[in-house]
Design an enzyme around this catalytic site. Structure first.
Site, mmCIF file in Angstrom:
data_model
loop_
_atom_site.group_PDB
_atom_site.id
_atom_site.type_symbol
_atom_site.label_atom_id
_atom_site.label_comp_id
_atom_site.label_asym_id
_atom_site.label_seq_id
_atom_site.Cartn_x
_atom_site.Cartn_y
_atom_site.Cartn_z
ATOM 1 N N LYS A 119 0.828 -1.219 0.000
ATOM 2 C CA LYS A 119 0.000 0.000 0.000
ATOM 3 C C LYS A 119 0.854 1.257 0.000
ATOM 4 O O LYS A 119 0.414 2.305 -0.484
ATOM 5 C CB LYS A 119 -0.950 0.000 1.212
ATOM 6 C CG LYS A 119 -2.113 -0.961 1.061
ATOM 7 C CD LYS A 119 -3.226 -0.649 2.041
ATOM 8 C CE LYS A 119 -4.406 -1.565 1.837
ATOM 9 N NZ LYS A 119 -5.466 -1.344 2.823
ATOM 10 N N LYS A 200 -4.373 -10.198 -6.379
ATOM 11 C CA LYS A 200 -5.618 -10.600 -5.703
ATOM 12 C C LYS A 200 -6.758 -9.685 -6.146
ATOM 13 O O LYS A 200 -6.528 -8.499 -6.422
ATOM 14 C CB LYS A 200 -5.343 -10.601 -4.202
ATOM 15 C CG LYS A 200 -6.204 -9.732 -3.378
ATOM 16 C CD LYS A 200 -5.820 -9.609 -1.963
ATOM 17 C CE LYS A 200 -5.991 -8.123 -1.657
ATOM 18 N NZ LYS A 200 -6.240 -7.725 -0.333
ATOM 19 N N LYS A 203 -11.230 -4.543 -4.129
ATOM 20 C CA LYS A 203 -12.182 -3.447 -4.347
ATOM 21 C C LYS A 203 -11.458 -2.140 -4.627
ATOM 22 O O LYS A 203 -12.060 -1.191 -5.114
ATOM 23 C CB LYS A 203 -13.109 -3.319 -3.134
ATOM 24 C CG LYS A 203 -12.384 -3.135 -1.823
ATOM 25 C CD LYS A 203 -13.266 -3.480 -0.629
ATOM 26 C CE LYS A 203 -12.424 -3.567 0.641
ATOM 27 N NZ LYS A 203 -12.996 -4.256 1.748
HETATM 28 P P1 TYM Z 1 -10.349 -6.368 3.894
HETATM 29 O O1 TYM Z 1 -11.382 -5.370 4.229
HETATM 30 O O2 TYM Z 1 -9.330 -6.024 2.879
HETATM 31 O O3 TYM Z 1 -11.022 -7.711 3.425
HETATM 32 C C1 TYM Z 1 -12.034 -8.329 4.215
HETATM 33 C C2 TYM Z 1 -11.881 -9.840 4.194
HETATM 34 O O4 TYM Z 1 -11.950 -10.329 2.838
HETATM 35 C C3 TYM Z 1 -10.810 -11.117 2.553
HETATM 36 N N1 TYM Z 1 -10.456 -10.922 1.143
HETATM 37 C C4 TYM Z 1 -10.308 -11.902 0.254
HETATM 38 N N2 TYM Z 1 -10.435 -13.230 0.344
HETATM 39 C C5 TYM Z 1 -10.222 -13.955 -0.766
HETATM 40 N N3 TYM Z 1 -9.893 -13.417 -1.967
HETATM 41 C C6 TYM Z 1 -9.757 -12.086 -2.109
HETATM 42 N N4 TYM Z 1 -9.437 -11.561 -3.282
HETATM 43 C C7 TYM Z 1 -9.973 -11.266 -0.968
HETATM 44 N N5 TYM Z 1 -9.924 -9.922 -0.758
HETATM 45 C C8 TYM Z 1 -10.215 -9.743 0.538
HETATM 46 C C9 TYM Z 1 -9.739 -10.597 3.484
HETATM 47 O O5 TYM Z 1 -8.713 -11.544 3.681
HETATM 48 C C10 TYM Z 1 -10.511 -10.307 4.734
HETATM 49 O O6 TYM Z 1 -10.688 -11.480 5.503
HETATM 50 N N6 TYM Z 1 -7.216 -5.985 7.794
HETATM 51 C C11 TYM Z 1 -8.476 -6.527 7.337
HETATM 52 C C12 TYM Z 1 -9.667 -6.011 8.117
HETATM 53 C C13 TYM Z 1 -9.581 -6.215 9.595
HETATM 54 C C14 TYM Z 1 -9.733 -7.452 10.270
HETATM 55 C C15 TYM Z 1 -9.637 -7.134 11.636
HETATM 56 C C16 TYM Z 1 -9.928 -8.769 9.837
HETATM 57 C C17 TYM Z 1 -9.414 -5.245 10.519
HETATM 58 N N7 TYM Z 1 -9.444 -5.809 11.764
HETATM 59 C C18 TYM Z 1 -9.739 -8.125 12.621
HETATM 60 C C19 TYM Z 1 -10.030 -9.748 10.816
HETATM 61 C C20 TYM Z 1 -9.922 -9.440 12.191
HETATM 62 C C21 TYM Z 1 -8.684 -6.132 5.874
HETATM 63 O O7 TYM Z 1 -8.107 -5.203 5.399
HETATM 64 O O8 TYM Z 1 -9.623 -6.866 5.229
#
Ligand code: TYM
Length: 337
Positions: A119, A200, A203
């Protein structure tokens, strides 16, 4: 005590950032597992707005996206009567324990985080919050003493850091936190971009043809899938090393249709990519259509604000106890009362 008592159940916490439209990657990698876990575990699912602001957000868009993600949780099948659905910033304990975790994390550890490196790459001004982001994520999880954290593959490294911070805290200040385990599914933990199978699906990709949004209308889904990149061959065979694009599409099919990759391969033997893509589009639409119907109903009903108020109360009841214990263990003079 009865086996169904909430407090007997193991805890689950996960979060999704409200930083734009959620994709089918978020659904397959995370959200559908939230739904599967809600009966067996005491679940907390957060819309992590404090994480979203680690990169610039338009205020109006942030507000809209926060409510939209909460509504998508419900539309995907999370039952607010079972799982607490809440907005991270509504529970102040997150920011507070986040700070304590920041003081515990080492610069070197945070510098090694690949998500931060990705990022921050090529940016002139990088917010400090983007760097300390994983310490806040650790706080999210540890506040609930979550045993399991369902996430996609890209969050694995953050989960490892969370475990290290929990162990470090417990050693230094006494047993306080449960050391959580990631829950990452074998198939579908990393859905790739439709235009580039080395990236990957995300969004935040500026090319909307690279992802399927959960709110894409059926015709848009069909168009995006028909345009999805494939190799010059024609065999629908699962081979991620040599046929990454078709293997990714097969994974999406398998996850949306609820069948194994072997079954997908058998089903499309000798049929070519065109026929496969047509059916894939219909399978994806069959998952998204009911989800979108519920989503629009919930948004129109205005029920989401009540769901979030209730969810925040339930989350805060747990989080505040843990925060107090952590502060006490660290030697903070606690206010009386
Ligand atoms: P975020 O918001 O980017 O994504 C949310 C969840 O979706 C999963 N994900 C995917 N899984 C499979 N293929 C993909 N292309 C894909 N893109 C996203 C992510 O792995 C995630 O599980 N840091 C985290 C948010 C967060 C969080 C937490 C998660 C903040 N605090 C505590 C778990 C526990 C994030 O940026 O996810």
């Amino acid at each position: 005590m009865s086996g169904t008592n909430k407090s007997d159940k193991k805890r689950v916490l996960s979060g999704i950032q409200p930083s734009g439209q959620l994709t089918i990657g978020n659904y397959i990698g995370a959200m559908r597992h939230f739904v599967e876990m809600q009966d067996e575990y005491d679940c907390y699912f957060a819309v992590v707005d404090l994480h979203a602001v680690t990169v610039p957000q338009e205020p109006e868009a942030l507000r809209e996206n926060t409510e939209a993600v909460a509504a998508l949780f419900v539309a995907a099948g999370i039952d607010p009567a079972k799982a607490a659905i809440f907005v991270q910033s509504h529970v102040p304990a997150h920011a507070q324990l986040g700070w304590l975790m920041t003081t515990l994390a080492y610069m070197g550890e945070l510098e090694r985080m690949t998500q931060y490196k990705d990022k921050a790459a090529g940016k002139v001004a990088v917010g400090a919050g983007l760097f300390t982001y994983p310490a806040l994520m650790a706080a999210d999880i540890l506040l609930y003493n979550a045993h399991l954290v369902p996430v996609g593959d890209d969050q694995k490294q953050h989960l490892e850091l969370t475990r290290d911070l929990a162990i470090r805290f417990n050693r230094r200040f006494g047993e306080t936190f449960v050391v959580p385990e990631p829950s990452i599914s074998e198939v579908g933990a990393r859905i790739m971009s439709l235009d580039d199978a080395t990236k990957k699906m995300s969004k935040s990709n500026p090319n909307p043809n690279s992802y399927i949004s959960l709110l894409d209308p059926p015709d848009v889904v069909r168009k995006k899938i028909s345009r999805a990149k494939t190799d010059p061959g024609r065999e629908v065979v699962y081979d991620p090393a040599n046929k990454p694009e078709i293997s990714n599409l097969m994974t999406i099919y398998a996850q949306c249709a609820g069948v194994s990759l072997d079954e997908v391969q058998k089903r499309f033997e000798g049929q070519g990519y065109g026929a496969f893509k047509k059916e894939l589009a219909e399978v994806v639409v069959s998952v998204l259509e009911p989800l979108q119907r519920t989503y629009h109903d919930i948004r129109q009903s205005g029920a989401i604000r009540d769901i979030l108020r209730d969810g925040a109360q339930r989350a805060a009841a747990v989080a505040e106890v843990t925060l107090r214990q952590a502060k006490e263990a660290m030697g903070f003079l606690l206010p009386q009362g």
